[in-house]
Write an enzyme that holds these catalytic residues in place. Sequence first.
Site, PDB file in Angstrom:
ATOM      1  N   ASN A  95      50.282  61.518  62.069  1.00  0.00           N
ATOM      2  CA  ASN A  95      50.472  61.584  63.525  1.00  0.00           C
ATOM      3  C   ASN A  95      49.590  60.610  64.307  1.00  0.00           C
ATOM      4  OD1 ASN A  95      48.191  63.037  62.838  1.00  0.00           O
ATOM      5  ND2 ASN A  95      48.564  64.672  64.318  1.00  0.00           N
ATOM      6  N   SER A 144      48.876  58.258  55.323  1.00  0.00           N
ATOM      7  CA  SER A 144      50.078  59.002  54.949  1.00  0.00           C
ATOM      8  C   SER A 144      51.137  58.008  54.489  1.00  0.00           C
ATOM      9  CB  SER A 144      50.586  59.796  56.146  1.00  0.00           C
ATOM     10  OG  SER A 144      51.922  60.192  55.905  1.00  0.00           O
ATOM     11  N   SER A 166      47.539  69.147  56.331  1.00  0.00           N
ATOM     12  CA  SER A 166      47.926  70.544  56.521  1.00  0.00           C
ATOM     13  C   SER A 166      46.998  71.479  55.743  1.00  0.00           C
ATOM     14  CB  SER A 166      49.364  70.737  56.047  1.00  0.00           C
ATOM     15  OG  SER A 166      49.430  70.446  54.665  1.00  0.00           O
ATOM     16  N   VAL A 167      47.057  72.755  56.043  1.00  0.00           N
ATOM     17  CA  VAL A 167      46.215  73.738  55.350  1.00  0.00           C
ATOM     18  C   VAL A 167      46.542  73.793  53.847  1.00  0.00           C
ATOM     19  CG1 VAL A 167      45.595  76.182  55.189  1.00  0.00           C
ATOM     20  CG2 VAL A 167      45.737  75.068  57.427  1.00  0.00           C
ATOM     21  N   PRO A 168      47.817  73.818  53.448  1.00  0.00           N
ATOM     22  CA  PRO A 168      48.080  73.849  51.999  1.00  0.00           C
ATOM     23  C   PRO A 168      47.494  72.642  51.271  1.00  0.00           C
ATOM     24  CG  PRO A 168      50.063  74.413  53.226  1.00  0.00           C
ATOM     25  CD  PRO A 168      49.060  73.988  54.236  1.00  0.00           C
ATOM     26  N   THR A 169      47.649  71.443  51.839  1.00  0.00           N
ATOM     27  CA  THR A 169      47.050  70.260  51.210  1.00  0.00           C
ATOM     28  C   THR A 169      45.530  70.384  51.207  1.00  0.00           C
ATOM     29  OG1 THR A 169      48.900  68.919  51.957  1.00  0.00           O
ATOM     30  CG2 THR A 169      46.927  67.735  51.283  1.00  0.00           C
ATOM     31  N   GLU A 216      40.002  68.420  58.025  1.00  0.00           N
ATOM     32  CA  GLU A 216      40.576  68.535  59.380  1.00  0.00           C
ATOM     33  C   GLU A 216      42.015  68.977  59.210  1.00  0.00           C
ATOM     34  OE1 GLU A 216      39.210  68.361  62.202  1.00  0.00           O
ATOM     35  OE2 GLU A 216      37.295  67.417  61.775  1.00  0.00           O
ATOM     36  N   GLY A 257      45.356  72.079  59.917  1.00  0.00           N
ATOM     37  CA  GLY A 257      46.296  72.458  60.968  1.00  0.00           C
ATOM     38  C   GLY A 257      45.800  73.580  61.862  1.00  0.00           C
ATOM     39  N   CYS A 312      47.621  68.407  65.746  1.00  0.00           N
ATOM     40  CA  CYS A 312      47.027  69.555  65.057  1.00  0.00           C
ATOM     41  C   CYS A 312      46.461  70.595  66.021  1.00  0.00           C
ATOM     42  CB  CYS A 312      45.922  69.066  64.138  1.00  0.00           C
ATOM     43  SG  CYS A 312      44.759  67.981  64.981  1.00  0.00           S
ATOM     44  N   GLU A 325      34.335  65.958  63.016  1.00  0.00           N
ATOM     45  CA  GLU A 325      34.454  64.534  63.255  1.00  0.00           C
ATOM     46  C   GLU A 325      33.930  64.244  64.647  1.00  0.00           C
ATOM     47  OE1 GLU A 325      38.649  63.628  61.974  1.00  0.00           O
ATOM     48  OE2 GLU A 325      37.557  62.840  60.248  1.00  0.00           O
TER      49      GLU A 325
HETATM   50  P1  NDP Z   1      49.922  66.732  54.628  1.00  0.00           P
HETATM   51  O1  NDP Z   1      48.958  67.803  54.360  1.00  0.00           O
HETATM   52  O2  NDP Z   1      51.283  66.812  54.080  1.00  0.00           O
HETATM   53  O3  NDP Z   1      49.326  65.336  54.105  1.00  0.00           O
HETATM   54  C1  NDP Z   1      48.065  64.850  54.524  1.00  0.00           C
HETATM   55  C2  NDP Z   1      47.640  63.717  53.611  1.00  0.00           C
HETATM   56  O4  NDP Z   1      47.262  64.241  52.336  1.00  0.00           O
HETATM   57  C3  NDP Z   1      48.745  62.703  53.331  1.00  0.00           C
HETATM   58  O5  NDP Z   1      48.179  61.411  53.257  1.00  0.00           O
HETATM   59  C4  NDP Z   1      49.265  63.162  51.997  1.00  0.00           C
HETATM   60  O6  NDP Z   1      49.952  62.166  51.299  1.00  0.00           O
HETATM   61  C5  NDP Z   1      47.981  63.567  51.316  1.00  0.00           C
HETATM   62  N1  NDP Z   1      48.120  64.485  50.183  1.00  0.00           N
HETATM   63  C6  NDP Z   1      49.118  65.354  49.917  1.00  0.00           C
HETATM   64  N2  NDP Z   1      48.851  66.057  48.788  1.00  0.00           N
HETATM   65  C7  NDP Z   1      47.654  65.624  48.328  1.00  0.00           C
HETATM   66  C8  NDP Z   1      46.820  65.965  47.216  1.00  0.00           C
HETATM   67  N3  NDP Z   1      47.178  66.903  46.331  1.00  0.00           N
HETATM   68  N4  NDP Z   1      45.651  65.310  47.061  1.00  0.00           N
HETATM   69  C9  NDP Z   1      45.262  64.378  47.943  1.00  0.00           C
HETATM   70  N5  NDP Z   1      46.003  64.000  49.021  1.00  0.00           N
HETATM   71  C10 NDP Z   1      47.179  64.623  49.218  1.00  0.00           C
HETATM   72  O7  NDP Z   1      49.938  66.575  56.201  1.00  0.00           O
HETATM   73  P2  NDP Z   1      50.902  65.692  57.105  1.00  0.00           P
HETATM   74  O8  NDP Z   1      50.744  64.259  56.762  1.00  0.00           O
HETATM   75  O9  NDP Z   1      52.262  66.306  57.064  1.00  0.00           O
HETATM   76  O10 NDP Z   1      50.242  65.902  58.549  1.00  0.00           O
HETATM   77  C11 NDP Z   1      50.464  67.037  59.297  1.00  0.00           C
HETATM   78  C12 NDP Z   1      49.349  68.042  59.126  1.00  0.00           C
HETATM   79  O11 NDP Z   1      48.099  67.425  59.421  1.00  0.00           O
HETATM   80  C13 NDP Z   1      49.468  69.201  60.087  1.00  0.00           C
HETATM   81  O12 NDP Z   1      49.177  70.410  59.436  1.00  0.00           O
HETATM   82  C14 NDP Z   1      48.398  68.913  61.114  1.00  0.00           C
HETATM   83  O13 NDP Z   1      47.938  70.051  61.772  1.00  0.00           O
HETATM   84  C15 NDP Z   1      47.363  68.255  60.302  1.00  0.00           C
HETATM   85  N6  NDP Z   1      46.484  67.450  61.167  1.00  0.00           N
HETATM   86  C16 NDP Z   1      45.207  67.888  61.399  1.00  0.00           C
HETATM   87  C17 NDP Z   1      44.380  67.199  62.265  1.00  0.00           C
HETATM   88  C18 NDP Z   1      42.966  67.632  62.502  1.00  0.00           C
HETATM   89  O14 NDP Z   1      42.151  66.813  62.877  1.00  0.00           O
HETATM   90  N7  NDP Z   1      42.600  68.882  62.311  1.00  0.00           N
HETATM   91  C19 NDP Z   1      44.856  66.010  62.998  1.00  0.00           C
HETATM   92  C20 NDP Z   1      46.191  65.632  62.627  1.00  0.00           C
HETATM   93  C21 NDP Z   1      46.986  66.350  61.768  1.00  0.00           C
HETATM   94  P3  NDP Z   1      51.515  61.889  51.637  1.00  0.00           P
HETATM   95  O15 NDP Z   1      51.899  62.655  52.846  1.00  0.00           O
HETATM   96  O16 NDP Z   1      51.578  60.454  51.844  1.00  0.00           O
HETATM   97  O17 NDP Z   1      52.263  62.395  50.452  1.00  0.00           O
END
Ligand code: NDP
Length: 489
Positions: free
Chosen positions: A158, A183, A234-237, A255, A257, A289, A463
């Site tokens: 984002n 990403s 995201s939280v799961p990641t 950081e 969701g 987020c 951050e």
């Molecule tokens: P994801 O959690 O899907 O992905 C985040 C990053 O982690 C991507 O670069 C992804 O790669 C990477 N990734 C995925 N799996 C793994 C793994 N097992 N090991 C290491 N890296 C991995 O999030 P999104 O990109 O969909 O972003 C949206 C989410 O981010 C929302 O939940 C949002 O709330 C959160 N967010 C939080 C912020 C904060 O500051 N708190 C700010 C902005 C967003 P790839 O996607 O390329 O496969």
Amino acid sequence: MTTALPPAQPTASHFIDGAPYEDASGAPLPVIYPATGAQIARLHLATPAAVDAALSAAAAAQPAWAALTGTERGRILRRTAEILRRDNRALSELETLDTGKPLSETLVADAASAADALEYFGGLAGTLTGEQMEVGGGDFVYTRREALGVVVGIGAWNYPIQIAAWKAAPALACGNAMVFKPSELTPLTALKLAEAFREAGLPDGVFNVVQGAGEVGAALVSDPRVAKVSLTGSVPTGRRVYAAAAAHMKHATMELGGKSPIVIFDDADLENAVSAAINGNFYSTGQICSNGTRLFVQSGIHDAFVARLAERMDGAVIGDPMEEATTIGPMVSDRQRQIVRGYVEKGVAEGATLVKGGEALDGPGFFLRPALFTGVTDDMTIAREEIFGPVASVLKFETEAEALSRANATEFGLAAGVFTNDLRRAHRMAAGFQAGTCYINAYNLTPVEAPFGGVKASGLGRENSKAAIEHYSQVKSVYVGMADTEAPF
Ligand code: NDP
């Protein structure tokens, strides 16, 4: 879409050891412009060889970088900030191509906030010091604030260049080297940040970019050369990455969701509260987020608030993000739009009232009209799960105690806001919120001077601000004996 698009294809997919780096044996990574669905660039995912090259370059470059004075490191960060400001328009256009976010936003919020972080931490770099403690008998202890080593940054889609800089600026200020993985959906602007660093005089290998999906991220996180991982996602990641970091006892910043509340009391300024609801739900097409997606509105102001919000939503200009008058661009991908559509349908199925919006627009691109739900209850899916799209939910409440307890009844804890003109109540609410980043009569502002981050499932670490220094450095204590050493035998 009539606007002619600027070129988006980078010189190479990755940036390693001070230069563009290509390895065409990596799987193809098409880059899609979300406003049209057209492919605008073609990159390659990092191969294990590219990941290894990036980590080796970072590990080799880090000691000499840490050995510079903080002032010298800071000067390079501040020069990089100037380059980003000089190139703001081109960077903003590229960010718009990569994310679909309207130019009206990217011109002010993306490279600009990246520059703020580089300038701020560039200024702080020369001020980093240890402490000294007298411990009796003439002995004393001093502390050294030292770099961690190689830091891995992993970004969400984002705010691609902002996330890269929010991580790189404090990391580099403290003397670390970084390997950053954007990403997979938005790979372009981190490469521009790497180029700006090079132009500013950053030594080769201190900042590297590798492209890839989750597997590349996972390979980076588990590598023994890495001392810390900082993830925005995201939280799961976050759970997966934090577990991988823990297995190797690495430092971690998460950081993640949110499902943040904005509590609007009867005495609030209506227009300000509505503006905050708009910014906190629909900016970046809702893909933020810290968005305040649970709008708790007190019963006395509820109907006026809903009417005014619905009316002002009609003023949204949805369309070509390259047109500066546009205020709502597409979602980042068709997949994300489908996820959001699914939540809208669930909201309706579970009995919430869809006041307006939520439908996908016909034609090319991943557009979705901002949605407003009322009659939302705490148990509904749209009130519990992070949607990450332009969907606002209004939940009615009666008392302050009720609002606070319902606002906190979530696994998340990223942000929270309160709108009221009662000074004491505002501070009571801020103290009571279980959230890392709180707002009183404001929302979603993230100046670099202030800490930003979450509690509970929304993450750990901070951050921005001086607080980030704690998360990108470690303290070594050195005991200095000034007297003879005594021993029992
Ligand atoms: P994801 O959690 O899907 O992905 C985040 C990053 O982690 C991507 O670069 C992804 O790669 C990477 N990734 C995925 N799996 C793994 C793994 N097992 N090991 C290491 N890296 C991995 O999030 P999104 O990109 O969909 O972003 C949206 C989410 O981010 C929302 O939940 C949002 O709330 C959160 N967010 C939080 C912020 C904060 O500051 N708190 C700010 C902005 C967003 P790839 O996607 O390329 O496969």
